[in-house]
Design an enzyme around this catalytic site. Structure first.
Site: not given
Ligand SMILES: NC(=O)c1ccc[n+]([C@@H]2O[C@H](COP(=O)([O-])OP(=O)(O)OC[C@H]3O[C@@H](n4cnc5c(N)ncnc54)[C@H](O)[C@@H]3O)[C@@H](O)[C@H]2O)c1
Length: 268
Positions: A121, A189, A219
């Site tokens: 983001a 993140n 941000h």
């Molecule tokens: N880098 C960035 O700018 C940024 C931005 C947004 C989100 N993120 C991160 O990306 C990740 C995903 O975000 P999202 O919005 O898709 O979240 P989300 O909660 O919609 O999806 C996460 C998925 O992973 C599954 N999951 C959790 N633990 C698991 C495991 N051990 N094994 C397999 N599956 C598992 C969950 O059941 C869920 O379906 C999060 O960690 C979030 O913090 C990063």
């Protein structure tokens, strides 16, 4: 065809899966999915024409040339180590999972695998990377999110902050990127990636504000160094399915994948 395994089919993972099966169908194949929520995985697989196998993390790594993590920071260290063991490449989006596990970068450098961390983001990382070639003296992130974009964070409970009842713009958190990731593991993140690209998680400063009037995840990044001064502002729409996740983060992951699959690389 690059064989890709995907960990997590939530807001970001499901869009990545669709991009692989539709947009990148000539260059890549989604061979496996690992998802902790079995029902969610089955429902999602029903929406795909070409279905990957539903596997455990270990089985998935075995079948993949590139593993994409879209699950959460807690899986990152274990996943990266396992991928390095099998000489498999990794793209990880839960960048917070690298804070406190910085040894992973050295391990990757000594391995045959490649590690890709999309800018998510945040905008302006191209310039931060260039600035880092010389010297960076200040790195700061000021994040503004609506209350629902911070909801559920451990810090709010610990500090007894009732985020639903704040009435005006309020500073919710101020500290280092390291402290921010611990306090808001799913919401900030971007601060992890900024700190890894610039002056580290202890020195990078983070401020988080919220207000019922905010409608976007914004941000503001401030960098100073030998090159001069950079200030960027991204005003991101939250994803409809997960207000913690900005839509730009989803697009950034797909763009990162596009770059991996392409021979042309634009930007630093
Ligand atoms: N880098 C960035 O700018 C940024 C931005 C947004 C989100 N993120 C991160 O990306 C990740 C995903 O975000 P999202 O919005 O898709 O979240 P989300 O909660 O919609 O999806 C996460 C998925 O992973 C599954 N999951 C959790 N633990 C698991 C495991 N051990 N094994 C397999 N599956 C598992 C969950 O059941 C869920 O379906 C999060 O960690 C979030 O913090 C990063």
């Amino acid at each position: 065809m690059l064989k890709i395994g995907l960990i997590g089919c939530g807001t970001i993972g499901s869009e990545i899966a669709r991009a692989i099966t539709d947009r990148f169908s000539q260059e890549a194949e989604l061979v496996a999915l690992c998802e902790i929520d079995e029902q969610k995985a089955k429902d999602f697989l029903d929406t795909l024409v070409k279905k990957p196998e539903l596997l455990s993390m270990d089985e998935l790594i075995q079948k993949s040339e590139l593993v994409v993590e879209a699950a959460g920071g807690e899986v990152v260290a274990e996943l990266v180590k396992k991928c390095l063991d099998k000489e498999v490449d990794v793209m990880a989006i839960s960048i917070g999972g690298f804070i406190g596990h910085e040894e992973l970068f050295e391990m990757v450098e000594k391995s045959k695998s490649r590690l890709y961390l999309p800018s998510g983001a945040l905008c302006g990382l191209d310039a931060v990377k260039a600035a880092k070639i010389s010297n960076i003296t200040r790195a700061e992130l000021i994040t503004r999110k609506p209350p629902k974009g911070l909801k559920g964070a451990p810090y709010l409970e610990k500090q007894n902050i009732d985020i639903d009842n704040i009435e005006k713009e309020t500073v919710i958190f101020e500290g280092s990127a390291k402290e921010a990731i611990k306090a808001f593991p799913k919401n900030i993140n971007v601060s992890a990636l900024l700190s890894l690209t610039s002056i580290g998680a202890d020195e990078t400063k983070v401020k988080i504000l919220s207000s019922p009037e905010f409608t976007r995840n914004s941000h503001q990044m401030i960098i100073e160094g030998d090159f001069g001064h950079i200030e960027t502002l991204s005003e991101n729409k939250p994803s409809p399915n997960n207000p913690k996740t900005s839509y730009l983060a989803v697009l950034s992951c797909i763009a990162c994948l596009k770059q991996i699959l392409s021979r042309v690389k634009l930007g630093t």
